[in-house]
Design an enzyme around this catalytic site. Structure first.
Site, PDB file in Angstrom:
ATOM      1  N   CYS A  27     -18.633 -12.804 -19.667  1.00  0.00           N
ATOM      2  CA  CYS A  27     -19.950 -12.873 -20.305  1.00  0.00           C
ATOM      3  C   CYS A  27     -19.968 -13.934 -21.403  1.00  0.00           C
ATOM      4  O   CYS A  27     -20.867 -14.770 -21.470  1.00  0.00           O
ATOM      5  CB  CYS A  27     -20.298 -11.497 -20.868  1.00  0.00           C
ATOM      6  SG  CYS A  27     -21.995 -11.323 -21.424  1.00  0.00           S
ATOM      7  N   CYS A  81     -25.957 -12.782 -21.111  1.00  0.00           N
ATOM      8  CA  CYS A  81     -25.679 -14.049 -20.435  1.00  0.00           C
ATOM      9  C   CYS A  81     -26.574 -14.276 -19.231  1.00  0.00           C
ATOM     10  O   CYS A  81     -26.536 -15.333 -18.612  1.00  0.00           O
ATOM     11  CB  CYS A  81     -24.208 -14.126 -20.015  1.00  0.00           C
ATOM     12  SG  CYS A  81     -23.817 -13.158 -18.537  1.00  0.00           S
ATOM     13  N   CYS A 107     -27.833  -9.337 -16.932  1.00  0.00           N
ATOM     14  CA  CYS A 107     -27.169  -9.138 -18.215  1.00  0.00           C
ATOM     15  C   CYS A 107     -28.062  -9.623 -19.354  1.00  0.00           C
ATOM     16  O   CYS A 107     -28.569 -10.750 -19.321  1.00  0.00           O
ATOM     17  CB  CYS A 107     -25.830  -9.878 -18.234  1.00  0.00           C
ATOM     18  SG  CYS A 107     -25.034  -9.862 -19.862  1.00  0.00           S
ATOM     19  N   CYS A 158     -22.904  -7.355 -19.278  1.00  0.00           N
ATOM     20  CA  CYS A 158     -21.711  -7.488 -18.448  1.00  0.00           C
ATOM     21  C   CYS A 158     -20.611  -6.558 -18.963  1.00  0.00           C
ATOM     22  O   CYS A 158     -20.361  -6.490 -20.163  1.00  0.00           O
ATOM     23  CB  CYS A 158     -21.163  -8.910 -18.498  1.00  0.00           C
ATOM     24  SG  CYS A 158     -22.202 -10.111 -17.686  1.00  0.00           S
ATOM     25  N   GLY A 202       0.797  -1.227   0.000  1.00  0.00           N
ATOM     26  CA  GLY A 202       0.000   0.000   0.000  1.00  0.00           C
ATOM     27  C   GLY A 202       0.824   1.268   0.000  1.00  0.00           C
ATOM     28  O   GLY A 202       0.296   2.356  -0.206  1.00  0.00           O
TER      29      GLY A 202
END
Lengths: 285, 372, 264
Positions: free
Chosen positions: A281, A253, A250, A275, A41
């Protein structure tokens, strides 16, 4: 976008190094990456180079990828979750050319995935590296424009001001209104910008088995989240962090679990949701 | 849709073909040569070399041609090439007192040793469009005096400094200065680092900042001690040789600014310095750089520093046009994932407000009934 | 231990020979004193007398060229303020100490609401319950006599006096033991000043606060402080109990200061 046809012919003549950067530069970047991995970080300054791609278009991610990629790697590049967006195509072609590396659109097959703005829906595995393109690495930048001051705040873990911004958001809107680039605490020590991914993707960063590398070219910073490192999205006890939900699924899909892009499909403003992760997808269809 | 879900690859290839086509323009016209750009658009070449921090007229001309005259794009092209070049070593510091000047003026003194040499400048032209240039024609050559290459030209600043009227050149930290093209900018920066940054900095940005100091945002009472433009030798010291050899001659523009004096009852007052240096002939940039250099010394000279040009972090972080141009234009890249997240949040917030309104209306209705 | 640090046993803050120069000019010279728990010490003098420099040295905001400042912390014993790591000094500054600036804009975040301003110190030390933070902020807003419905307003919309009261609340919310104040009523209308002085006096007494107050206004000093130090040209020329110093000034400079204010 620069005309890439010139480096193309010169690379053929051997005028450019493997993976574009000279070996000295790669070593310098690798040292920065090692430091970043050792201090999760923490933003490590590095001697960022001009790349044949404009600043803000992924120069940090490209330098990180160039420093870690080898001929055995398989590279996937996504932008907005999709393999076929203009910038993803441009970067993938760049590496196919200068690093003679195999490319893929399949998340599972990739060893290195360079991304802008998304984390793939398919869970990542040990051994994979996710390289983020970062425009503004400093999570405190919009609260404190001075680098000398933000550096001190990180050094002293003085993060009250970040919590103040979340407080203010609730006071103003009734809930935390930050939707992307949502700040996280890494390993309980450094507050980090996860790059402008939607907060939907934040939970995927937490204890991920893959290595996450973040490259900011213009600002010349590299930071990292090593595998299995705790990454916590900041929040309040009585206003816990939550991710986006869609009432739709979606249209291609039928997924109800993935991040959906909204498309306007006719002049009357009819909406269609699909998606954002094209590989995910297609795999479901 | 500009981001096709499929077919991006082909579209990009077509876009590349188109830009190449537009660059060539009307095929009935002769194609520009690099020599033409170098010789007839020489000041553009100078700017690209300066901000591209690479002295190569031919490469700069190529970049200008490839960028179709977009100088910031050309600077970018040159920088991206430069960064891949191997480093053999550093040249010796330029000695601009050894310059063979094309032009050399002082605004602080009426005459100076070596004289005022006007040289080629737009300063005395009337800005009237010269329609005779619209057609190609033979142009007479200007008579020039033979250059005196033997004599050195003392800097006006050095003459003032000998008398103690001008501060000595500001002390620089020991050791090799950081190289901005290899190391990240570290803040607070020292003067060598600041000067590197300003030398690569965008001319327009520095011009505006320099101008702002003149208008009172951190005024530093500048006098152009001297501007000189001409040829200087570049020397290199190969370790195995043990002595410096001249490897090239380059053109540079140098501006020595003499600024507002500092001092007190105990310390005798002295004028202070600002410095600007560019490749080629770029006086506007050199003067602006000198103004901003002086402005950024405010703290060192214990002046108040509350104007933009005096703010080191602000100036150094935003001076680079390659960085700025990339980041400003990256807004053209697709951001629809982030925008989708914003849409979700804004819709939720709107729903919250609507729900609160509804509740308030219902409560009012209930109260109203109760009142009846 | 405490002797090594140059402090007196039982003192909250001890300055020993604090000296600070700017560009060769002495801003304050050889200042020594002890501040006892619950005591309010005034530093008075004309502008340029070095009192604000001294205050900044005491609060660890600038480093003196010579001398030391010892502070008796609530839990970890006596520390030398200028030998602490920056991390610990800043932690001290936002937990056990407060600092009230003359210009409230310097002490506030002007871009966020009053509630966020008051809540910042709580969040900085780990408070993570929005409702609790907000509740505490509302409570403090009331204690400094600002309407509760201004909780979500930004200080930019507040009057000068309200901003100063908000700054006081923002400092006191963490329950500091020691508050540094630099001309807290400077630049405000007389009637507004009176209200703030009244408020400060009440808070100092109720919370058993210790304070170091810098002012050029002897009226403010008389109202708020127990003990006074008079500074001239960077040095302390007289000190003693406030009433004693103001009613029977010994040093010529103090006499001049006292004589120059209109009798109340």
């Amino acid at each position: 976008m620069p005309d890439t046809s010139t480096p193309d012919t010169t690379i053929a003549e051997g005028a450019y190094n493997y993976a574009y950067l000279d070996e000295q530069t790669k070593r310098m970047i690798r040292r920065a990456i090692l430091k970043a991995v050792a201090v999760p970080g923490y933003q490590v300054p590095f001697g960022g180079r001009e790349m044949p791609l404009p600043y803000g278009w992924g120069t940090g991610g490209i330098q990180v990828t160039a420093a870690i990629i080898g001929r055995d790697d398989t590279l996937k590049v996504i932008d907005q979750g999709a393999d076929d967006t203009t910038n993803a195509v441009s970067i993938r072609r760049f590496f196919a050319r200068v690093a003679e590396v195999a490319t893929t659109t399949c998340t599972e097959d990739a060893t290195v995935i360079q991304t802008r703005h998304r984390v793939p829906e398919t869970p990542l595995k040990e051994g994979q590296i996710l390289v983020f393109q970062v425009p503004i690495p400093e999570p405190l930048r919009m609260l404190e424009p001075r680098e000398t001051e933000t550096r001190t705040l990180h050094a002293l873990s003085e993060y009250g001001v970040m919590q103040v911004s979340l407080y203010e958001s609730i006071a103003r809107h009734g809930r935390i209104s930050k939707s992307y680039n949502y700040p996280v605490m890494v390993n309980g020590r450094y507050i980090m910008s996860p790059s402008p991914i939607p907060k939907f993707d934040n939970p995927k960063l937490d204890r991920s088995p893959a290595l996450q590398l973040y490259g900011a070219g213009r600002e010349k910073r590299i930071y990292a989240v090593p595998p299995h490192t705790p990454v916590k999205s900041l929040d309040f006890d009585d206003h816990p962090f939550e991710v986006e939900h869609w009432s739709e699924c979606c249209a291609l899909c039928g997924s109800k679990e993935s991040f959906l892009d909204e498309m306007i499909v006719d002049d009357a403003g009819k909406r269609l949701f699909v998606c954002s992760d094209t590989d995910y997808c297609e795999g479901r269809r | 849709m500009y981001v096709a879900v499929k077919g991006g690859e082909t579209a990009i290839a077509h876009s590349l073909d188109l830009i190449a086509d537009r660059r060539r323009g009307d095929r009935g016209l002769a194609e520009l040569t690099l020599e033409q750009i170098d010789h007839q658009l020489g000041l553009a070449v100078d700017r690209v070399m300066t901000e591209g921090s690479c002295y190569d007229r031919r490469l700069a001309a190529l970049a200008i041609k490839q960028a179709r005259g977009d100088l910031i794009e050309a600077i970018f092209l040159l920088r991206a090439y430069r960064t891949t070049l191997p480093r053999f070593g550093d040249s010796q510091p330029l000695d601009t007192a050894k310059m063979v000047p094309e032009r050399r003026i002082s605004a602080a003194f009426k005459d100076v040793p070596g004289g005022q040499v006007l040289g080629p400048t737009y300063d005395y032209t009337h800005r009237l469009l010269d329609f005779s240039l619209a057609i190609a024609a033979d142009r007479p050559e200007a008579p020039t005096a033979p250059a005196d290459t033997a004599r050195t030209l003392p800097h006006v600043g050095d003459i003032l400094a000998r008398e103690g009227l001008l501060e000595p050149p500001p002390a620089t930290p020991d050791g090799r200065p950081d190289d901005l093209t290899r190391q990240p900018l570290s803040l607070p920066a020292d003067r060598p680092l600041r000067l590197q940054n300003l030398a690569r900095g965008d001319e327009g940005f520095l011009l505006a900042l320099g101008y702002s100091t003149q208008r009172g945002y951190g005024n530093n009472h500048p006098f152009v001690g001297e501007i000189r433009y001409g040829h200087v030798p570049v020397a290199f010291l190969p370790e195995e040789l043990g002595f410096a050899i001249e490897i090239a001659e380059i053109d540079v523009t140098e501006c020595d600014m003499v600024n507002q004096f500092a001092g007190s009852q105990d310390v005798p007052p002295q004028f202070t310095r600002g410095y600007g240096l560019t490749f080629g002939h770029a006086e506007r940039k050199a003067i602006a750089m000198a103004l901003v250099d002086r402005a950024l010394r405010a703290r060192e000279l214990a002046e108040s520093a509350d104007s933009p040009a005096q703010d080191e972090e602000f100036v150094l972080a935003h001076s680079d046009n390659v960085e700025a141009s990339g980041f400003v234009q990256h807004l053209k890249l697709p951001h629809y994932v982030d925008f989708q997240s914003e849409l979700v949040v804004v819709r939720a917030l709107r729903a919250d407000v609507e729900a609160r309104r509804q509740r308030a209306a219902e409560e009012r209705a209930v109260l109203g009934q109760a009142a009846e | 231990m405490s002797g090594e640090l140059g402090s007196s046993d039982g003192a909250l803050l001890s300055a020993r020979n604090v000296t600070k120069r700017f560009a060769g000019r002495v801003a304050c010279r050889d200042v020594s004193f002890d501040l006892w728990p619950g005591e309010v010490l005034g530093i008075v003098g004309e502008s340029g007398s070095g009192k604000t420099t001294l205050l900044n040295c005491l609060a660890g905001r600038i480093t003196p060229d010579a001398g030391s400042v010892a502070y008796a912390t609530a839990s970890t014993g006596t520390v030398d303020v200028h030998r602490l790591s920056e991390a610990r000094r800043r932690l001290l500054a936002r937990t056990e100490w407060g600092f009230v600036n003359q210009d409230a804009r310097e002490g506030l975040r002007m871009g966020v609401s009053a509630g966020a301003n008051i809540g910042e110190r709580l969040m900085a030390v780990g408070a993570r319950h929005y409702g609790d933070i907000r509740g505490t902020a509302a409570d403090w807003l009331a204690r400094v006599e600002i309407d509760g419905d201004r909780l979500d307003d930004r200080p930019a919309t507040f009057s000068g006096g309200m901003r100063q009261r908000l700054q006081i609340a923002r400092n006191l919310v963490s329950g500091p033991r020691l508050v540094f104040m630099d001309e807290p009523t400077g630049g405000l209308d007389v009637s507004v000043q009176a209200r703030i002085l009244d408020l400060l006096r009440g808070l100092v007494e109720r919370l058993h606060l210790s304070a170091v107050l810098v002012t050029h206004d002897l009226g403010v000093a008389r109202l708020l402080t127990h003990r006074l130090m008079v500074m001239q040209g960077g040095a302390v020329v007289e000190e003693g109990l406030t009433d004693q110093v103001l009613d029977d000034p010994q040093h010529a400079y103090t006499q001049m200061l006292v004589a120059s204010i209109l009798p109340v």
